[in-house]
Write a protein that holds these residues in place. Structure first.
Motif, short mmCIF file in Angstrom:
data_model
loop_
_atom_site.label_atom_id
_atom_site.label_comp_id
_atom_site.label_asym_id
_atom_site.label_seq_id
_atom_site.Cartn_x
_atom_site.Cartn_y
_atom_site.Cartn_z
N GLY A 4 0.82 -1.21 0.00
CA GLY A 4 0.00 0.00 0.00
C GLY A 4 0.85 1.25 0.00
N PHE A 5 1.92 1.23 0.76
CA PHE A 5 2.84 2.36 0.78
C PHE A 5 3.43 2.58 -0.60
CE2 PHE A 5 7.06 4.14 0.85
CZ PHE A 5 6.90 5.28 1.62
N ASP A 6 3.95 1.51 -1.19
CA ASP A 6 4.58 1.62 -2.51
C ASP A 6 3.59 2.14 -3.55
OD1 ASP A 6 6.95 0.66 -1.43
OD2 ASP A 6 6.65 -1.38 -2.17
N ALA A 7 2.36 1.64 -3.52
CA ALA A 7 1.35 2.08 -4.49
C ALA A 7 1.04 3.55 -4.33
CB ALA A 7 0.08 1.24 -4.35
N ALA A 8 0.85 3.99 -3.09
CA ALA A 8 0.55 5.41 -2.84
C ALA A 8 1.74 6.28 -3.25
CB ALA A 8 0.20 5.63 -1.38
N TYR A 9 2.93 5.86 -2.87
CA TYR A 9 4.12 6.65 -3.19
C TYR A 9 4.32 6.73 -4.71
CZ TYR A 9 8.79 8.56 -3.07
OH TYR A 9 9.88 9.37 -3.26
N ASP A 10 4.21 5.58 -5.38
CA ASP A 10 4.40 5.54 -6.83
C ASP A 10 3.35 6.37 -7.56
OD1 ASP A 10 6.58 3.90 -6.41
OD2 ASP A 10 5.54 2.05 -6.98
N ALA A 11 2.16 6.49 -6.97
CA ALA A 11 1.09 7.30 -7.58
C ALA A 11 1.27 8.79 -7.27
CB ALA A 11 -0.27 6.83 -7.07
N GLY A 12 2.28 9.12 -6.45
CA GLY A 12 2.52 10.52 -6.11
C GLY A 12 1.68 11.02 -4.96
N ASP A 13 0.99 10.13 -4.27
CA ASP A 13 0.16 10.53 -3.13
C ASP A 13 0.99 10.45 -1.86
OD1 ASP A 13 -1.76 11.03 -1.21
OD2 ASP A 13 -3.24 9.64 -2.07
N ARG A 14 1.78 11.50 -1.63
CA ARG A 14 2.69 11.51 -0.49
C ARG A 14 1.95 11.51 0.85
NH1 ARG A 14 8.23 14.21 -1.40
NH2 ARG A 14 8.77 13.30 -3.40
N MET A 15 0.79 12.16 0.90
CA MET A 15 0.03 12.18 2.15
C MET A 15 -0.45 10.78 2.51
SD MET A 15 -0.79 14.18 4.65
CE MET A 15 -0.64 15.85 4.02
N GLU A 16 -0.96 10.04 1.53
CA GLU A 16 -1.40 8.67 1.78
C GLU A 16 -0.21 7.78 2.13
OE1 GLU A 16 -3.93 5.26 2.11
OE2 GLU A 16 -4.10 7.39 2.51
N ALA A 17 0.90 7.95 1.46
CA ALA A 17 2.09 7.18 1.79
C ALA A 17 2.53 7.47 3.23
CB ALA A 17 3.22 7.49 0.80
N ALA A 18 2.48 8.73 3.63
CA ALA A 18 2.85 9.10 5.01
C ALA A 18 1.86 8.49 6.01
CB ALA A 18 2.90 10.61 5.15
N ARG A 19 0.58 8.48 5.66
CA ARG A 19 -0.43 7.89 6.54
C ARG A 19 -0.15 6.39 6.74
NH1 ARG A 19 -4.41 4.64 6.73
NH2 ARG A 19 -4.37 4.19 4.50
N ILE A 20 0.13 5.70 5.65
CA ILE A 20 0.40 4.26 5.73
C ILE A 20 1.67 4.00 6.54
CG2 ILE A 20 1.04 2.21 4.39
CD1 ILE A 20 -0.86 3.38 2.17
N PHE A 21 2.71 4.78 6.29
CA PHE A 21 3.96 4.63 7.03
C PHE A 21 3.71 4.87 8.52
CE2 PHE A 21 7.83 6.32 8.92
CZ PHE A 21 8.75 5.34 8.58
N ASN A 22 2.98 5.94 8.83
CA ASN A 22 2.73 6.29 10.22
C ASN A 22 1.90 5.23 10.94
OD1 ASN A 22 3.00 8.46 12.29
ND2 ASN A 22 0.78 8.33 12.22
N THR A 23 1.05 4.52 10.21
CA THR A 23 0.24 3.46 10.82
C THR A 23 1.12 2.38 11.41
OG1 THR A 23 -1.58 3.91 9.31
CG2 THR A 23 -1.56 1.75 10.36
N GLY A 24 2.19 2.04 10.72
CA GLY A 24 3.09 1.00 11.22
C GLY A 24 4.20 1.51 12.11
N TRP A 25 4.60 2.75 11.93
CA TRP A 25 5.77 3.27 12.63
C TRP A 25 5.46 4.44 13.57
CZ3 TRP A 25 10.32 0.78 12.63
CH2 TRP A 25 10.52 -0.20 11.64
N GLY A 26 4.21 4.86 13.64
CA GLY A 26 3.86 5.99 14.48
C GLY A 26 3.75 5.61 15.94
#
Length: 133
Positions: A4-26
């Protein structure tokens, strides 16, 4: 979820990528409870996550080679967030075993992003550590 992180990041959705990252590492407080300014700060820097993979995942610097950490005789402060994921503790425990002069501290109530979410507590631990070395 790295897919999910890779898909969001590759699509240019940095906010969604940050949300996904924060879910696991926040810190477990949830993305919606994170102030907008902090969410934007993380999204603006989320490119560091994939950029660090060769170093973190692939050990391209060879830091995990036998005996490499043991050469670091200087005092080391290793900090974790008190609410970090179990994976963080496993990584820190592994690093601490390899270092000959390590002090471990946990920042209570903080997750993986403690320097951003709990800067005063992190600074206090660093200050205290530096007073002992």
């Amino acid at each position: 979820n790295s897919g999910g992180f890779d898909a969001a990041y590759d699509a240019g959705d940095r906010m969604e990528a940050a949300r996904i990252f924060n879910t696991g590492w926040g810190d477990g407080s949830g993305w919606e409870q994170t102030p907008e300014k902090l969410r934007q700060y993380m999204a603006d820097r989320i490119h560091y996550v994939p950029a660090s993979q060769p170093f973190l995942r692939d050990d391209n610097a060879g830091l995990l080679e036998s005996g490499k950490f043991a050469r670091a005789a200087m005092p080391v402060l290793l900090m974790d967030g008190g609410t970090s994921a179990d994976m963080v503790d496993a990584i820190s425990t592994s690093i601490a075993r390899r270092l000959p002069n390590v002090t471990r501290k946990a920042i209570e109530g903080a997750g993986h992003m403690a320097p951003i979410t709990h800067p005063q507590a992190v600074a206090a631990e660093i200050r205290s550590f530096l007073e002992t070395v």
